[in-house]
Design a protein around this motif. Structure first.
Motif, PDB file in Angstrom:
ATOM      1  N   GLN A   1       0.837  -1.200   0.000  1.00 49.64           N
ATOM      2  CA  GLN A   1       0.000   0.000   0.000  1.00 49.64           C
ATOM      3  C   GLN A   1       0.874   1.253   0.000  1.00 49.64           C
TER       4      GLN A   1
ATOM      5  N   ARG B   1       1.580   4.076  -3.282  1.00 45.84           N
ATOM      6  CA  ARG B   1       1.411   5.526  -3.166  1.00 45.84           C
ATOM      7  C   ARG B   1       2.712   6.297  -3.408  1.00 45.84           C
ATOM      8  N   HIS B   2       3.878   5.678  -3.194  1.00 43.78           N
ATOM      9  CA  HIS B   2       5.150   6.396  -3.229  1.00 43.78           C
ATOM     10  C   HIS B   2       6.138   5.910  -4.281  1.00 43.78           C
TER      11      HIS B   2
END
Length: 184
Positions: free
Chosen positions: A115, A119-120
């Motif tokens: 997760q 996102r990164h």
């Protein structure tokens, strides 16, 4: 760095993993109009309680000892699994970067949740962070889009899935994600 002492069956699995990851790879795909060699991959099935995390730590040590470039990204779908992997790496004095320091740190091993990574990933890519080896814990979850995106973005990296249960209730196959299934 502490020596990782493996049982005979774990040592045999480590040797089989190394053979799969270092075998000549005939995999070539087209990316942006160019032929790109795909990294080798394997899924390891070991029953619960047989030391998958120790074998994983041994694979990480092998990669660091034998490859000067590329990072190891250890990815899991739950924070508890990330913490378990961090403890195992600490036990064997293998340095790693956690998610808070991941994009800024100069480390060779990163322990990340899928997760957080989803996102990164672009900020990691912008800072030049690239895996040479991706290890997926609980690899039966790797059929999810987030893992598939990770594999596509890093096609040249070696990929290793670790699981006790190499099948899905949906009957979806892992053969397009992992070249070989290694069974303990």
């Amino acid at each position: 760095m502490k020596k990782i002492k493996l049982y005979d069956y774990q040592q045999e699995m480590l040797e089989n993993i190394i053979k799969v990851l270092t075998a000549p790879s005939p995999h070539v795909v087209r990316v942006d109009g160019k032929n790109v060699k795909q990294g080798n991959s394997g899924m390891v099935q070991m029953p619960t309680g047989t030391g998958k995390t120790f074998v994983m730590a041994s694979v990480v040590k092998w990669f660091l000892d034998n490859y000067c470039e590329g990072e190891v990204w250890i990815v899991a779908h739950r924070r508890e699994l990330v913490e378990q992997m961090e403890l195992t790496l600490e036990r064997f004095s293998l340095e790693y970067g956690d998610r808070e320091s991941a994009s800024a740190a100069t480390v060779r091993v990163r322990v990340l949740s899928i997760q957080w990574l989803t996102r990164h990933v672009e900020s990691l890519e912008k800072t030049g962070c690239r895996p040479g080896l991706i290890v997926v814990d609980e690899a039966h979850h790797a059929i999810a889009d987030s893992y598939q995106d990770l594999f596509v973005r890093n096609g040249q990296a070696m990929k290793l899935g670790m699981t006790a249960t190499p099948c899905r209730m949906s009957k979806k196959s892992f053969t397009r994600l992992f070249d070989r299934l290694l069974v303990s």
